[in-house]
Scaffold this motif. Structure first.
Motif, PDB file in Angstrom:
ATOM      1  N   LYS A  23       0.835  -1.194   0.000  1.00 20.96           N
ATOM      2  CA  LYS A  23       0.000   0.000   0.000  1.00 20.96           C
ATOM      3  C   LYS A  23       0.871   1.245   0.000  1.00 20.96           C
ATOM      4  N   GLY A  24       0.593   2.156  -0.948  1.00 22.04           N
ATOM      5  CA  GLY A  24       1.341   3.401  -1.026  1.00 22.04           C
ATOM      6  C   GLY A  24       0.543   4.565  -0.460  1.00 22.04           C
ATOM      7  N   GLU A  25       0.897   5.751  -0.886  1.00 25.29           N
ATOM      8  CA  GLU A  25       0.242   6.968  -0.409  1.00 25.29           C
ATOM      9  C   GLU A  25      -0.635   7.536  -1.506  1.00 25.29           C
ATOM     10  N   ARG A  26      -1.711   8.248  -1.081  1.00 28.97           N
ATOM     11  CA  ARG A  26      -2.618   8.936  -1.984  1.00 28.97           C
ATOM     12  C   ARG A  26      -3.234   7.983  -3.015  1.00 28.97           C
ATOM     13  N   GLY A  27      -3.616   6.822  -2.555  1.00 28.40           N
ATOM     14  CA  GLY A  27      -4.281   5.871  -3.424  1.00 28.40           C
ATOM     15  C   GLY A  27      -3.378   5.109  -4.353  1.00 28.40           C
ATOM     16  N   LEU A  28      -2.087   5.328  -4.298  1.00 31.13           N
ATOM     17  CA  LEU A  28      -1.154   4.607  -5.151  1.00 31.13           C
ATOM     18  C   LEU A  28      -0.674   3.336  -4.460  1.00 31.13           C
ATOM     19  N   TRP A  29       0.043   2.535  -5.266  1.00 29.89           N
ATOM     20  CA  TRP A  29       0.652   1.321  -4.739  1.00 29.89           C
ATOM     21  C   TRP A  29       2.152   1.414  -4.961  1.00 29.89           C
ATOM     22  N   SER A  30       2.868   0.558  -4.268  1.00 28.03           N
ATOM     23  CA  SER A  30       4.325   0.542  -4.382  1.00 28.03           C
ATOM     24  C   SER A  30       4.815  -0.882  -4.492  1.00 28.03           C
ATOM     25  N   CYS A  31       6.083  -1.012  -4.890  1.00 35.15           N
ATOM     26  CA  CYS A  31       6.752  -2.301  -4.915  1.00 35.15           C
ATOM     27  C   CYS A  31       8.217  -2.077  -4.534  1.00 35.15           C
ATOM     28  N   PHE A  32       8.933  -3.165  -4.237  1.00 37.66           N
ATOM     29  CA  PHE A  32      10.340  -3.077  -3.854  1.00 37.66           C
ATOM     30  C   PHE A  32      11.193  -3.563  -5.020  1.00 37.66           C
ATOM     31  N   ALA A  33      12.002  -2.649  -5.550  1.00 37.80           N
ATOM     32  CA  ALA A  33      12.940  -3.000  -6.614  1.00 37.80           C
ATOM     33  C   ALA A  33      14.308  -3.283  -6.006  1.00 37.80           C
ATOM     34  N   ILE A  34      15.095  -4.118  -6.672  1.00 40.54           N
ATOM     35  CA  ILE A  34      16.413  -4.515  -6.180  1.00 40.54           C
ATOM     36  C   ILE A  34      17.490  -3.634  -6.830  1.00 40.54           C
ATOM     37  N   ALA A  35      18.318  -3.000  -5.962  1.00 37.44           N
ATOM     38  CA  ALA A  35      19.454  -2.199  -6.436  1.00 37.44           C
ATOM     39  C   ALA A  35      20.741  -2.906  -6.031  1.00 37.44           C
ATOM     40  N   SER A  36      21.617  -3.113  -6.996  1.00 34.79           N
ATOM     41  CA  SER A  36      22.869  -3.826  -6.727  1.00 34.79           C
ATOM     42  C   SER A  36      23.937  -2.843  -6.252  1.00 34.79           C
ATOM     43  N   GLU A  37      24.588  -3.214  -5.162  1.00 37.80           N
ATOM     44  CA  GLU A  37      25.697  -2.420  -4.621  1.00 37.80           C
ATOM     45  C   GLU A  37      26.888  -3.346  -4.438  1.00 37.80           C
ATOM     46  N   GLY A  38      27.610  -3.591  -5.526  1.00 39.45           N
ATOM     47  CA  GLY A  38      28.737  -4.527  -5.454  1.00 39.45           C
ATOM     48  C   GLY A  38      28.242  -5.931  -5.260  1.00 39.45           C
ATOM     49  N   ASP A  39      28.653  -6.522  -4.149  1.00 40.07           N
ATOM     50  CA  ASP A  39      28.240  -7.892  -3.856  1.00 40.07           C
ATOM     51  C   ASP A  39      26.964  -7.952  -3.034  1.00 40.07           C
ATOM     52  N   THR A  40      26.409  -6.828  -2.691  1.00 34.14           N
ATOM     53  CA  THR A  40      25.190  -6.792  -1.871  1.00 34.14           C
ATOM     54  C   THR A  40      24.036  -6.230  -2.693  1.00 34.14           C
ATOM     55  N   TYR A  41      22.783  -6.523  -2.184  1.00 32.12           N
ATOM     56  CA  TYR A  41      21.573  -6.034  -2.827  1.00 32.12           C
ATOM     57  C   TYR A  41      20.748  -5.284  -1.796  1.00 32.12           C
ATOM     58  N   ARG A  42      20.322  -4.118  -2.208  1.00 30.24           N
ATOM     59  CA  ARG A  42      19.507  -3.293  -1.325  1.00 30.24           C
ATOM     60  C   ARG A  42      18.179  -2.998  -2.024  1.00 30.24           C
ATOM     61  N   ILE A  43      17.105  -2.967  -1.265  1.00 36.82           N
ATOM     62  CA  ILE A  43      15.775  -2.751  -1.863  1.00 36.82           C
ATOM     63  C   ILE A  43      15.432  -1.277  -1.850  1.00 36.82           C
ATOM     64  N   GLU A  44      14.702  -0.870  -2.904  1.00 31.05           N
ATOM     65  CA  GLU A  44      14.238   0.515  -3.036  1.00 31.05           C
ATOM     66  C   GLU A  44      12.736   0.507  -3.302  1.00 31.05           C
ATOM     67  N   ARG A  45      12.046   1.415  -2.674  1.00 25.09           N
ATOM     68  CA  ARG A  45      10.593   1.508  -2.832  1.00 25.09           C
ATOM     69  C   ARG A  45      10.271   2.315  -4.094  1.00 25.09           C
ATOM     70  N   ARG A  46       9.385   1.756  -4.954  1.00 26.06           N
ATOM     71  CA  ARG A  46       8.983   2.428  -6.180  1.00 26.06           C
ATOM     72  C   ARG A  46       7.448   2.531  -6.224  1.00 26.06           C
ATOM     73  N   ASP A  47       6.940   3.714  -6.607  1.00 26.32           N
ATOM     74  CA  ASP A  47       5.496   3.918  -6.737  1.00 26.32           C
ATOM     75  C   ASP A  47       5.025   3.443  -8.106  1.00 26.32           C
ATOM     76  N   VAL A  48       3.884   2.758  -8.133  1.00 22.56           N
ATOM     77  CA  VAL A  48       3.328   2.252  -9.387  1.00 22.56           C
ATOM     78  C   VAL A  48       1.820   2.510  -9.405  1.00 22.56           C
ATOM     79  N   GLU A  49       1.249   2.469 -10.613  1.00 18.16           N
ATOM     80  CA  GLU A  49      -0.200   2.611 -10.836  1.00 18.16           C
ATOM     81  C   GLU A  49      -0.734   1.302 -11.395  1.00 18.16           C
TER      82      GLU A  49
END
Length: 443
Positions: free
Chosen positions: A375-401
């Protein structure tokens, strides 16, 4: 272990407190032992917490991801509701008024085309027909007489009458001449002379009429007389035909094969012309009328086959026609389809029918499982995208419709791009910026 350590600390604290209150009772040795125990316990708790923190830092969460693939369109299934209608349905009534003497069929009975359904009283019509028939026979006889011309006997009688009048006229001429001589001698009066002259003139007129009649008989019947009498015969025939038509219209017949849907009255009722007697519903493969948006009508080509659901049964139906007008209430156009059912039981007229239409919608987006959304803000939804940082992976929140939902997946667009990997489940355990471990990637 934590509970036992806490109990030992409590015991140590109690002994320490007792030693501070009663220094004389507790020796230096016991005090040192108590102090050592407290230090040991505190050091053990610290090592335990440090070990747990180390484990937490060195063991990131494992997540499953899905790789984003762009789509340019998607197929959507829509349903439009209508009803089953009979191919033909007629409210049958007589074309003339009268008394109903018989209704043969009842509700639900099958009627063949041309079968008699009801009958009116026709006694007065049959009497009129008999009277007209007699008048026609007389007129026809007179017409034949005129066509055949006068008989020889009639001509002979007319000639004889002319001869008789000629003889009588000669006699009157003689009498007139004699009376004129007597009048000149003064033997008779003027009145007596005029009387003889009048009789002579009357006989002359009768002779002229008889001669004219004889001439007419000798010349034969005029064409005008024959034509007039023929017109009289034709008029009587037309009157008879009119009565015969009314007699025929007193019998109500089925215009097509069907089933009696409603019976509105019984025998003995006096009805007016056009008053419905029964309702006849055609017993053939029924049709379906369904209202659809005008833009959808263009995709339903005449002759194409579509899927139609009536009750629990899904049948194939062929598009017969598109009605040209738009319904002012629903703003839809009516599509007429004929069911191509092979079932023994035909759908009844008035049943609800649903038309299934497959449509292609042009739009750009990505398919994601429903479990990937948060659940996102203002009626939107979100998902978690994977960002690569060398040998590690960090998640980033992205808003979608969310553009479209289909079962357990959704079509979305937003701040995501093709080729990115998105966490497909377990999003409730994650926060933006968290380091994760990837397993079982779905390509």
């Amino acid at each position: 272990m934590e509970t036992q350590a806490w109990e030992i600390v409590q015991v140590g604290e109690e002994e320490t407190a007792s030693a501070l209150k009663h220094p004389k009772k507790i020796g230096v040795r016991n005090l040192l032992i108590a102090s050592g125990m407290i230090v040991a316990i505190a050091f053990g708790v610290y090592e335990r917490l440090s070990a747990q923190q180390e484990v937490a830092v060195s063991a990131p969460l494992t997540v499953q991801v899905v790789k984003l693939k762009p789509v340019q369109s998607y197929q959507v299934t829509r349903f439009y509701t209508g009803e089953v209608v009979a191919t033909r349905r007629s409210e049958l009534g007589f074309e003339r008024g009268g008394k109903v003497i018989e209704i043969i069929f009842n509700r639900g009975q099958t009627v063949e085309k041309g079968a008699v359904i009801a009958q009116l009283d026709t006694q007065n019509l049959k009497a009129q027909l008999a009277q007209l028939a007699a008048q026609k026979l007389r007129a026809v006889a007179e017409l034949r007489e005129l066509q055949n011309g006068p008989r020889r006997e009639t001509i002979a009688a007319a000639r004889s009458q002319v001869a008789d009048l000629e003889n009588r006229l000669r006699l009157e001429n003689i009498r007139r001449d004699r009376r004129r001589s007597l009048y000149q001698e003064g033997a008779i009066s003027r009145e007596q002379l005029d009387e003889v002259a009048f009789n002579r003139d009357a006989l002359a007129d009768r002779l002229a009429a008889a001669q004219s009649e004889l001439e007419a008989l000798q010349n034969g019947t005029r064409k005008e007389q024959i034509a007039a009498q023929a017109a009289t015969v034709a008029q009587l025939q037309a009157s008879m035909s009119d009565v015969e038509i009314n007699i025929e219209k007193s019998t109500l017949r089925a215009p097509f094969r069907g089933v009696i849907g409603e019976r509105n009255l019984d025998e003995g009722t006096v009805v007016q012309a056009g008053q419905p007697i029964v309702r006849l519903v055609e017993k053939l493969t029924p049709e379906v009328e369904i209202g659809v948006p005008p833009q959808v009508v263009q995709t339903l080509k005449v002759g194409s086959r579509q899927q139609v659901q009536v009750g629990n049964q899904i049948d194939t139906a062929q598009v017969l026609a598109h009605k040209p007008e738009i319904n002012p209430q629903t703003r839809t156009r009516t599509v007429v389809l004929q069911l191509m059912t092979t079932n023994q039981t035909m759908p009844a007229s008035g049943e609800i029918a649903r038309l299934q239409v497959e449509q292609m919608v042009s739009t750009e987006g990505f398919w994601l499982p429903v479990t990937a959304l948060i659940k996102g803000e203002r009626g939107l939804w979100s998902c978690f995208a994977i960002a690569s940082e060398g040998d590690t992976y960090r998640i980033e929140r992205r808003d979608v419709e969310v553009l479209y939902t289909e079962g357990d997946r959704v079509l979305v667009r937003g701040t995501i791009v093709a080729g990115e990997e998105v966490v497909n489940s377990g999003t409730h355990r994650l926060v933006s910026g968290q380091v994760v471990k990837l397993v079982d990637s779905k390509q």
